[in-house]
Design a protein around this motif. Sequence first.
Motif, mmCIF file in Angstrom:
data_model
loop_
_atom_site.group_PDB
_atom_site.id
_atom_site.type_symbol
_atom_site.label_atom_id
_atom_site.label_comp_id
_atom_site.label_asym_id
_atom_site.label_seq_id
_atom_site.Cartn_x
_atom_site.Cartn_y
_atom_site.Cartn_z
ATOM 1 N N PHE C 265 0.859 -1.178 0.000
ATOM 2 C CA PHE C 265 0.000 0.000 0.000
ATOM 3 C C PHE C 265 0.898 1.232 0.000
ATOM 4 O O PHE C 265 1.955 1.225 0.651
ATOM 5 N N VAL C 266 0.474 2.266 -0.704
ATOM 6 C CA VAL C 266 1.200 3.543 -0.649
ATOM 7 C C VAL C 266 0.237 4.591 -0.111
ATOM 8 O O VAL C 266 -0.845 4.801 -0.683
ATOM 9 N N THR C 267 0.604 5.208 1.008
ATOM 10 C CA THR C 267 -0.283 6.199 1.625
ATOM 11 C C THR C 267 0.494 7.471 1.953
ATOM 12 O O THR C 267 1.722 7.479 2.010
ATOM 13 N N MET C 268 -0.285 8.520 2.182
ATOM 14 C CA MET C 268 0.308 9.800 2.575
ATOM 15 C C MET C 268 -0.676 10.445 3.549
ATOM 16 O O MET C 268 -1.862 10.544 3.246
ATOM 17 N N GLY C 269 -0.202 10.827 4.708
ATOM 18 C CA GLY C 269 -1.084 11.439 5.692
ATOM 19 C C GLY C 269 -1.659 10.436 6.665
ATOM 20 O O GLY C 269 -1.219 9.282 6.740
ATOM 21 N N SER C 270 -2.667 10.886 7.408
ATOM 22 C CA SER C 270 -3.132 10.123 8.564
ATOM 23 C C SER C 270 -3.867 8.835 8.212
ATOM 24 O O SER C 270 -4.005 7.944 9.047
ATOM 25 N N LEU C 271 -4.344 8.699 6.963
ATOM 26 C CA LEU C 271 -4.982 7.452 6.561
ATOM 27 C C LEU C 271 -3.980 6.291 6.625
ATOM 28 O O LEU C 271 -4.368 5.123 6.693
ATOM 29 N N GLY C 272 -2.709 6.649 6.606
ATOM 30 C CA GLY C 272 -1.659 5.646 6.691
ATOM 31 C C GLY C 272 -1.778 4.794 7.947
ATOM 32 O O GLY C 272 -1.461 3.600 7.933
ATOM 33 N N GLU C 273 -2.252 5.405 9.048
ATOM 34 C CA GLU C 273 -2.372 4.658 10.310
ATOM 35 C C GLU C 273 -3.481 3.611 10.235
ATOM 36 O O GLU C 273 -3.329 2.494 10.733
ATOM 37 N N VAL C 317 -1.883 2.347 -4.677
ATOM 38 C CA VAL C 317 -1.641 3.735 -4.310
ATOM 39 C C VAL C 317 -2.959 4.378 -3.891
ATOM 40 O O VAL C 317 -3.928 4.402 -4.660
ATOM 41 N N ILE C 318 -2.970 4.878 -2.654
ATOM 42 C CA ILE C 318 -4.176 5.533 -2.142
ATOM 43 C C ILE C 318 -4.051 7.032 -2.378
ATOM 44 O O ILE C 318 -3.127 7.673 -1.859
ATOM 45 N N ASP C 319 -4.945 7.563 -3.156
ATOM 46 C CA ASP C 319 -4.999 9.011 -3.359
ATOM 47 C C ASP C 319 -6.136 9.584 -2.543
ATOM 48 O O ASP C 319 -7.156 8.923 -2.331
ATOM 49 N N ARG C 320 -5.945 10.832 -2.108
ATOM 50 C CA ARG C 320 -7.015 11.517 -1.370
ATOM 51 C C ARG C 320 -7.547 12.700 -2.173
ATOM 52 O O ARG C 320 -8.092 13.653 -1.629
ATOM 53 N N ALA C 321 -7.322 12.661 -3.485
ATOM 54 C CA ALA C 321 -7.805 13.734 -4.351
ATOM 55 C C ALA C 321 -8.037 13.186 -5.747
ATOM 56 O O ALA C 321 -7.354 12.253 -6.163
ATOM 57 N N ILE C 322 -8.997 13.788 -6.415
ATOM 58 C CA ILE C 322 -9.255 13.422 -7.811
ATOM 59 C C ILE C 322 -8.475 14.392 -8.683
ATOM 60 O O ILE C 322 -8.345 15.576 -8.348
ATOM 61 N N ASN C 350 -4.621 2.240 -8.545
ATOM 62 C CA ASN C 350 -4.901 3.501 -7.858
ATOM 63 C C ASN C 350 -6.318 3.503 -7.286
ATOM 64 O O ASN C 350 -7.280 3.245 -7.991
ATOM 65 N N ILE C 351 -6.373 3.789 -6.004
ATOM 66 C CA ILE C 351 -7.673 3.932 -5.353
ATOM 67 C C ILE C 351 -7.776 5.333 -4.780
ATOM 68 O O ILE C 351 -6.891 5.777 -4.031
ATOM 69 N N ILE C 352 -8.804 6.015 -5.192
ATOM 70 C CA ILE C 352 -9.042 7.368 -4.672
ATOM 71 C C ILE C 352 -10.080 7.209 -3.573
ATOM 72 O O ILE C 352 -11.234 6.846 -3.830
ATOM 73 N N ALA C 363 -11.361 -2.301 7.507
ATOM 74 C CA ALA C 363 -11.860 -3.396 6.662
ATOM 75 C C ALA C 363 -11.823 -3.030 5.184
ATOM 76 O O ALA C 363 -11.651 -3.892 4.312
ATOM 77 N N ASP C 364 -11.995 -1.740 4.896
ATOM 78 C CA ASP C 364 -11.982 -1.306 3.493
ATOM 79 C C ASP C 364 -10.616 -1.555 2.847
ATOM 80 O O ASP C 364 -10.534 -1.930 1.671
ATOM 81 N N PHE C 365 -9.564 -1.307 3.630
ATOM 82 C CA PHE C 365 -8.224 -1.541 3.072
ATOM 83 C C PHE C 365 -8.018 -3.026 2.783
ATOM 84 O O PHE C 365 -7.394 -3.402 1.795
#
Lengths: 337, 96, 390
Positions: C265-273, C317-322, C350-352, C363-365
């Motif tokens: 998984f690739v994350t950036m920010g607090s969703l990483g936790e 890769v988890i994106d938090r923006a479109i 890529n998952i936004i 569970a979503d991850f």
Amino acid sequence: MLRDIDLSGFEKITAKDLPTECMVSSGHRACQGCGEVLAMGMVTKAAGPNTIVANATGCMEIISSPFPETAWKIPWIHVAFENAAAVASGVEAAVKALMRRGALKDRPHIIAFGGDGSTADIGFGALSGAFERGHKFLYVCLDNEAYMNTGIQRSSSTPYGASTTTSPAGKKSIGQHTQKKNLPLIAAAHGIPYVATASPAFYLDLMNKVRKALSVDGPSYIHIYAPCPTGWGMPGSKSIEIAKLAVQTNVFPLYEVVGGRFALTKKVAKPQPVTDYLKAQRRFRHLSDKEAAFIQQTVDGNLDYLQRLVAATNPEPAKAKKPKAKAAPAKKAAKKK
Amino acid sequence: MTKNSICAWQDLALGAAILEPGNAANLKTGAWRTLIPVLDEDKCIKCGLCAVYCPEFCITERKDGFFRPDFDYCKGCGICANECPKKAIAMVMEDK
Amino acid sequence: MPKRIGIEVSLAVADAVKMAKADVISAYPITPQTHIVEELSTYVANGELDAEFVPVESEHSAMSAAVGASAAGARVYTATSAQGLALMHEILFIASAMRLPIVMTVANRSLSGPISIWNDHSDIMTERDINWIQLFVEDGQESLELTLAAFKIAEDKRVLLPTCVNMDGFMLTHMIEPIVFPDQAVVDKFLPTYKPLLTLDPKKPATLGPVGVPEVYLEAKKQCEQALLDSLDVVKEVLAEVNKTFGRKYDLVETNGRKKAETLFVTMGSLGETCWSAVDNLIAQGQDVGQARIRLWRPFPVKEFIKACKGAERLIVIDRAISPGSVCGPVAQEIKSVFYGLKDAPEIVNIIAGIGGRDVPVADFEEMYRLAKKRKLAKTYTLWGLNSNA
């Protein structure tokens, strides 16, 4: 609210001790006969070298700073079009903080320059905010009554009847069909200590207003009439002549507002008809007699309004003036010693 | 390819600032001039109004007390001639 | 002695700015940044922080005043979010072009419209090219320490660039966490008084922000970008010093889960936790999975990222923006270009997710992982959680 403003720091300029060191150098790229750069130079002469300038985007920024040459002999910063007052706020805040922690000794003057577009239109919010917050700085609007730098487009400071490239006169239009936004009155409504109008034609008056503005504790505003031969359609040699005419016709009355008290600084004994002013400029040439008469009516009405403000804010003009006139020279003499 | 560039990027001051105050004086704006002011010293009263109103800030008082422009910068706008109270300045076509 | 306190993360950030002894704070209130600037103005009002608090009339002026104050030689801080950042947009580029080490917290929030006060990264992703150093933090301790580090990075003579610390609005800004506070003396040693190279000084008059004629504009841009590229090593150095001073270790790209895992998984920010918990669950279920968390977004740590992904066959890769009209979200775009043309490049899906504050539970991850493994995710990108009739 009317209040007394401490002007004890005001060092008056006379014709004999006119400051001559201009902080804008020769070699700037303003048009021939530019009244705006002339006025700006006069402001810097009055302010002196211990001054920081924040300049809005516009003619004065463009003509003074194309890399690698600068006309500025004092520290100068240009950031954008609409934020000269906000940039000056930041400079002022930094100056205060740095002085408190001993990183800065001499407090410099802080002056923001903007044209009428950056002052009356796009930078209006930033200007109002800076006034309201009470920063000690001088904002100078150099009003050439349209967006000259981009090619003479109308602003909210363009006078009624003027033809510009976006308020052109035509079969169905007299040109600008709205009245000029009254910025000095809006500035005064903020209750700041000092507001004035000035003209480069009346250079002593202009420079002394700058000196006064810089001496007060808080924001000050000077709205300067800035003749633009290119935008107004007149020979460059006529810039000062037209500036005098603007005052003589009461199109641009010279006044100041000190602590809410209005005073005319140049009383016109026998005003010239406004047609003398209109006929001298191409931007008004299309106007009919009827339209000129309406403009005359507006000019008279505006002066009447101003006189009422003077009367209303100066209940005892004779008493209020006398001690001031005596006190000023005495203080100056003391300083010279 | 780099012909149209003023200097290498490494040679720029921080933030492309200009560190030489008033170096616009390098630009001789006198080249813009078509008319040149000519002073009639007999008429001149050395009042200095021409210097006050010069938008090029290039008229200064000289040793002889007369105010004269620096022709490196005088753009020939003619404000000095127009404002001279004694009509001591004439704007004439300049021979170049 | 360092103190451990349970505190809202916003307040800890304000404390960091106080400990950094900022000279000027110019800010305009916007949810969810407000608690930071409220606390700072209280410190100034109480005399606990000897600074000028400039309560500007807009974010445009907040950044403009920050530029003026920084150019005058002050240490300057501001904070904003979403619409406020968008309103600053014009001036952000000028702050970096003038090489002003302003520090800004961005409490990440979705950009309107429709108006949303909730969290995603659409605000900062719109500002990728402002030539600022852009850090992302995941928790409270990191928020405090990297805010202090941001000043040190920004003010380094090799850098002199504005720096923003991104922290997820509400999801991080409003959390109450146990945070260890360093002693002021330790902070003072870590972050000495700012000594600017070039200021608005009447004794040495300089012209700042002259007209960039075509003969210099490109070189001016290059100077600015090179400083950003060079800042990567400085960020590393400062993070090493943070480790030495405060004890916690920070890398440009962090990894967790299985080493050389098949899927990352690739994350950036607090969703990483949240993702981290899912990764632990999946590993417990016998899956070969790990995670790479990006801390430094600009300049993008290309080498460090490739190293962190070594051996992976698939990146989620988890994106938090479109990034409307593009091939995928902004972080995935970046990563795809990083791997372009490289041998053994992993498959990149890529998952936004978490757009506009949409909840993304653990569970979503796990579900994302299963779908990715079965190759049931779109080749472009998946808008996670979208309610659709199709």
